[in-house]
Design a protein around this motif. Structure first.
Motif, PDB file in Angstrom:
ATOM      1  N   THR A 146      46.616  36.603  30.977  1.00  0.00           N
ATOM      2  CA  THR A 146      45.797  37.766  31.610  1.00  0.00           C
ATOM      3  C   THR A 146      45.888  38.842  30.731  1.00  0.00           C
ATOM      4  O   THR A 146      46.528  38.726  29.497  1.00  0.00           O
ATOM      5  CB  THR A 146      46.487  38.268  32.989  1.00  0.00           C
ATOM      6  OG1 THR A 146      47.936  38.401  32.661  1.00  0.00           O
ATOM      7  CG2 THR A 146      46.630  36.801  33.746  1.00  0.00           C
ATOM      8  N   ARG A 172      40.769  33.376  33.822  1.00  0.00           N
ATOM      9  CA  ARG A 172      40.943  34.720  34.131  1.00  0.00           C
ATOM     10  C   ARG A 172      40.696  35.337  35.543  1.00  0.00           C
ATOM     11  O   ARG A 172      41.208  35.681  36.412  1.00  0.00           O
ATOM     12  CB  ARG A 172      40.791  35.687  33.006  1.00  0.00           C
ATOM     13  CG  ARG A 172      41.546  35.773  31.855  1.00  0.00           C
ATOM     14  CD  ARG A 172      41.284  37.104  30.735  1.00  0.00           C
ATOM     15  NE  ARG A 172      42.354  37.311  30.049  1.00  0.00           N
ATOM     16  CZ  ARG A 172      42.221  38.556  29.168  1.00  0.00           C
ATOM     17  NH1 ARG A 172      41.230  39.226  29.371  1.00  0.00           N
ATOM     18  NH2 ARG A 172      43.425  38.791  28.414  1.00  0.00           N
ATOM     19  N   LYS A 176      42.753  35.956  38.928  1.00  0.00           N
ATOM     20  CA  LYS A 176      42.640  37.367  39.546  1.00  0.00           C
ATOM     21  C   LYS A 176      42.224  37.197  40.989  1.00  0.00           C
ATOM     22  O   LYS A 176      42.591  37.764  42.104  1.00  0.00           O
ATOM     23  CB  LYS A 176      41.797  38.202  38.857  1.00  0.00           C
ATOM     24  CG  LYS A 176      41.616  39.550  39.339  1.00  0.00           C
ATOM     25  CD  LYS A 176      40.606  40.311  38.741  1.00  0.00           C
ATOM     26  CE  LYS A 176      40.559  41.894  39.089  1.00  0.00           C
ATOM     27  NZ  LYS A 176      39.599  42.633  38.152  1.00  0.00           N
TER      28      LYS A 176
END
Length: 230
Positions: A146, A172, A176
Motif C-alpha cells: 500500500t 491496491r 482498499k
C-alpha cells in the motif's frame, strides 16, 4: 515615466555607494536598548553599527526589492516569507516526508555509514509525494504494498519477471475496498497485482485497462469470459 526615472536614479545611486576605509570610526551608533524587534549585529550602513529590524507578522506588507548598500529595517518574522507577487508575509509551508521517503533516508544513512552495500538491505521505491510505489523488492522477489508500505498478501512474483509493467494497482484497489468493509465488488487481479485483461460485474464480463476501467461496450456472460479477446 517619472516614477521609472526616479527608480533608475535611486538604483544607480545605490550601486555607486562605496564604504571608504575607516568610515566606521566616524559613526555614532545608536543604542539598541529600545529596539522593539530583532537586533541585527553589524546590520547598519557599511556594517558599522547594529540595526533594529522590525519583525513583520503574517499579512503585513513587505518588499522583496532592496537597494544595494541600503540596510533593511524590516523583515517577515520566523516561519514567514515575503511573497514576490502579493508583497505580503506568508507562512512557509513545509511538506512532511512520506513514509517511503523517510525509510529511503534511513537506508541511505546506513549505506553512507557503512560505505558499502549491506546484505539484504533494499532501497524502497517512492512516488513523488514520498509514499511507497505499488511494487517493492525483497531479495529475488517483487511484491505489492500500500502507499504506507503495508504488504498486500497474495501478490508476489520473481524479481526478474516484473519489467516496468508491475504497478500493483488492482491489488491496491482491492485491498482498499476490503478495508472499507464494503462487499459486492469483484476484482480480477493478475499474480503481479496488476489488473487482468478481463473484469466482471455481476453476471457479465468485459475487457478492462490497466486502471480497471472497462474498454469498449462489449460484454459477455460470466460463464463465457474465456471467449473474450482482450
Amino acid at each position: 515615466m517619472l516614477k521609472l526615472i526616479c527608480l533608475a536614479v535611486l538604483a544607480c545611486g545605490a550601486y555607486a555607494i562605496v564604504c571608504p576605509p575607516n568610515i566606521c570610526d566616524t559613526m555614532d551608533c545608536a543604542a539598541m536598548d529600545s529596539c522593539n524587534g530583532l537586533v541585527k549585529k553589524n546590520g547598519g550602513f557599511c556594517g558599522c553599527c547594529d540595526s533594529c529590524i522590525t519583525q513583520l507578522v503574517e499579512g503585513d506588507a513587505c518588499s522583496t526589492f532592496l537597494l544595494l548598500g541600503v540596510p533593511s529595517t524590516e523583515s517577515c518574522g520566523d516561519g514567514l516569507y515575503c511573497d514576490q507577487h502579493t508583497h505580503r508575509c506568508h507562512p512557509i509551508v513545509k511538506r512532511d516526508l512520506g513514509p517511503c521517503a523517510q525509510r529511503l533516508a534511513e537506508v541511505n544513512a546506513q549505506l553512507d555509514a557503512s560505505q558499502h552495500m549491506l546484505l539484504g538491505l533494499e532501497k524502497p521505491h517512492c512516488d513523488t509525494n514520498g509514499n511507497y510505489l505499488g511494487m517493492q523488492f525483497s531479495g529475488s522477489q517483487a511484491y505489492c504494498v500500500t502507499e504506507d508500505g503495508t504488504m498486500i498478501n497474495g501478490y508476489m512474483v520473481n524479481r526478474w519477471e516484473t519489467g516496468d509493467s508491475m504497478t500493483c494497482q488492482c491489488a491496491r484497489d482491492q485491498y482498499k475496498y476490503m478495508q472499507s468493509g464494503l462487499i459486492g465488488k469483484m476484482f480480477n487481479c493478475a499474480p503481479n497485482g496488476n489488473y487482468a485483461s478481463v473484469g466482471c460485474t455481476g453476471s457479465v464480463c468485459y475487457c478492462i485497462d490497466q486502471s480497471g476501467n472497462q474498454v469498449g461496450v462489449s460484454t459477455i456472460p460470466i460463464g463465457q469470459q474465456d471467449a473474450l479477446n482482450c
